[in-house]
Design an enzyme around this catalytic site. Sequence first.
Site, PDB file in Angstrom:
ATOM      1  CB  SER A   1      62.403  22.123 -19.595  1.00  0.00           C
ATOM      2  OG  SER A   1      63.481  22.833 -19.019  1.00  0.00           O
TER       3      SER A   1
ATOM      4  CE1 TYR B   1      60.917  20.084 -14.906  1.00  0.00           C
ATOM      5  CE2 TYR B   1      62.941  21.028 -15.781  1.00  0.00           C
ATOM      6  CZ  TYR B   1      61.572  21.100 -15.596  1.00  0.00           C
ATOM      7  OH  TYR B   1      60.853  22.165 -16.090  1.00  0.00           O
TER       8      TYR B   1
HETATM    9  P1  NAD Z   1      54.446  26.569 -11.346  1.00  0.00           P
HETATM   10  O1  NAD Z   1      54.984  25.767 -10.220  1.00  0.00           O
HETATM   11  O2  NAD Z   1      54.224  28.037 -11.180  1.00  0.00           O
HETATM   12  O3  NAD Z   1      53.105  25.932 -11.875  1.00  0.00           O
HETATM   13  C1  NAD Z   1      52.941  24.537 -12.000  1.00  0.00           C
HETATM   14  C2  NAD Z   1      51.497  24.205 -11.693  1.00  0.00           C
HETATM   15  O4  NAD Z   1      51.318  22.816 -11.874  1.00  0.00           O
HETATM   16  C3  NAD Z   1      51.093  24.533 -10.247  1.00  0.00           C
HETATM   17  O5  NAD Z   1      49.917  25.326 -10.261  1.00  0.00           O
HETATM   18  C4  NAD Z   1      50.838  23.170  -9.621  1.00  0.00           C
HETATM   19  O6  NAD Z   1      49.811  23.174  -8.656  1.00  0.00           O
HETATM   20  C5  NAD Z   1      50.461  22.358 -10.856  1.00  0.00           C
HETATM   21  N1  NAD Z   1      50.636  20.937 -10.642  1.00  0.00           N
HETATM   22  C6  NAD Z   1      51.717  20.299 -10.109  1.00  0.00           C
HETATM   23  N2  NAD Z   1      51.471  18.980 -10.013  1.00  0.00           N
HETATM   24  C7  NAD Z   1      50.214  18.792 -10.499  1.00  0.00           C
HETATM   25  C8  NAD Z   1      49.386  17.652 -10.648  1.00  0.00           C
HETATM   26  N3  NAD Z   1      49.793  16.433 -10.260  1.00  0.00           N
HETATM   27  N4  NAD Z   1      48.154  17.809 -11.185  1.00  0.00           N
HETATM   28  C9  NAD Z   1      47.717  19.036 -11.558  1.00  0.00           C
HETATM   29  N5  NAD Z   1      48.448  20.150 -11.430  1.00  0.00           N
HETATM   30  C10 NAD Z   1      49.683  20.024 -10.901  1.00  0.00           C
HETATM   31  O7  NAD Z   1      55.449  26.295 -12.567  1.00  0.00           O
HETATM   32  P2  NAD Z   1      55.711  27.026 -13.960  1.00  0.00           P
HETATM   33  O8  NAD Z   1      57.077  27.576 -13.875  1.00  0.00           O
HETATM   34  O9  NAD Z   1      54.579  27.884 -14.358  1.00  0.00           O
HETATM   35  O10 NAD Z   1      55.805  25.737 -14.902  1.00  0.00           O
HETATM   36  C11 NAD Z   1      54.832  25.372 -15.836  1.00  0.00           C
HETATM   37  C12 NAD Z   1      55.437  24.340 -16.779  1.00  0.00           C
HETATM   38  O11 NAD Z   1      56.539  24.917 -17.478  1.00  0.00           O
HETATM   39  C13 NAD Z   1      55.994  23.100 -16.064  1.00  0.00           C
HETATM   40  O12 NAD Z   1      55.695  21.956 -16.828  1.00  0.00           O
HETATM   41  C14 NAD Z   1      57.479  23.357 -16.040  1.00  0.00           C
HETATM   42  O13 NAD Z   1      58.215  22.173 -15.959  1.00  0.00           O
HETATM   43  C15 NAD Z   1      57.673  24.090 -17.346  1.00  0.00           C
HETATM   44  N6  NAD Z   1      58.896  24.910 -17.380  1.00  0.00           N
HETATM   45  C16 NAD Z   1      59.068  25.955 -16.512  1.00  0.00           C
HETATM   46  C17 NAD Z   1      60.239  26.694 -16.566  1.00  0.00           C
HETATM   47  C18 NAD Z   1      60.513  27.859 -15.647  1.00  0.00           C
HETATM   48  O14 NAD Z   1      61.657  28.374 -15.655  1.00  0.00           O
HETATM   49  N7  NAD Z   1      59.559  28.336 -14.877  1.00  0.00           N
HETATM   50  C19 NAD Z   1      61.237  26.361 -17.502  1.00  0.00           C
HETATM   51  C20 NAD Z   1      61.014  25.286 -18.354  1.00  0.00           C
HETATM   52  C21 NAD Z   1      59.842  24.575 -18.284  1.00  0.00           C
END
Ligand code: NAD
Length: 253
Positions: free
Chosen positions: A144, A159
């Site tokens: 991130s 985080y």
């Molecule tokens: P999201 O919440 O839409 O999806 C995350 C998924 O991870 C969910 O389906 C959830 O059920 C699953 N999950 C959570 N804990 C879990 C576990 N213990 N075992 C298996 N699955 C699990 O989030 P997103 O925004 O699509 O994020 C995806 C990745 O991108 C994450 O690692 C997040 O930190 C990273 N990220 C997101 C953003 C953003 O702005 N959305 C920015 C930087 C990084």
Amino acid sequence: MSPSEMTAVVTGAGSRRGIGRATAHTLAAAGWNVAVLDLDEAGAKETADEAAGTHGVRATGLACDVTDATSVEAALATLDGALPPVGALVNNAGITSPVPFLEVDDAEWERVFAVNVRGAYTITRRLAPGMAERGFGRIVFLSSVSAERGGGVFGGVAYSAAKAGQLGFARALARELGPHGVTVNSVAPGLIDTDITGGALEGEKKTALLAGIPVGRNGRVEDVADLITYLCRPETGYVTGATYDVNGGSHIH
Ligand code: NAD
């Protein structure tokens, strides 16, 4: 080997509007068979069905908690033999936490590290040996912008620390696995329009954040999914240990 002879495992790809689901789609469009692992079994199966139905690849959706080694082992055992060998792993499952450091407790710190760092470790530890043995692999971590600039979007210290931990993990792993034909890279998204913040990032705070993004919009899941899929290509074998920003210019460094 071509993607059609291999499987890409995407963790956390059950979320309907998430980066993981979009990535499962772009990987399938590139010919990869896809294994979708998520806490949300119904979501995982839905993603897999969509990928198979739209792109004609083989796809399986499985319940899996990446923080639980037994659960990871069970999911991967189900895949063994059912789908082609794993050629790519996208460590996408993640959770965020806005709790300020002066309020954080041990349980919250551990909760965030358990998914983002230990979860990525558990599944990577299980899949990397097969990749090394077959002489091919692509591993991508979802870090991130919070890791690079110390939060400031939504995530707090836990985080940012966990996502920075992923960067060191990926870089060291890239050194070790490079000789085996396995690349390891990270993507560092900025503000991407998904449900990860549970709707907590709306209104004035979002308007202020958008004002600081040179391209003038928040990111779309496809922006990240395309990059991940590029990093998984067999042709992208000379890129490893790298961190790619996907933030619309909000953090240029
Ligand atoms: P999201 O919440 O839409 O999806 C995350 C998924 O991870 C969910 O389906 C959830 O059920 C699953 N999950 C959570 N804990 C879990 C576990 N213990 N075992 C298996 N699955 C699990 O989030 P997103 O925004 O699509 O994020 C995806 C990745 O991108 C994450 O690692 C997040 O930190 C990273 N990220 C997101 C953003 C953003 O702005 N959305 C920015 C930087 C990084």
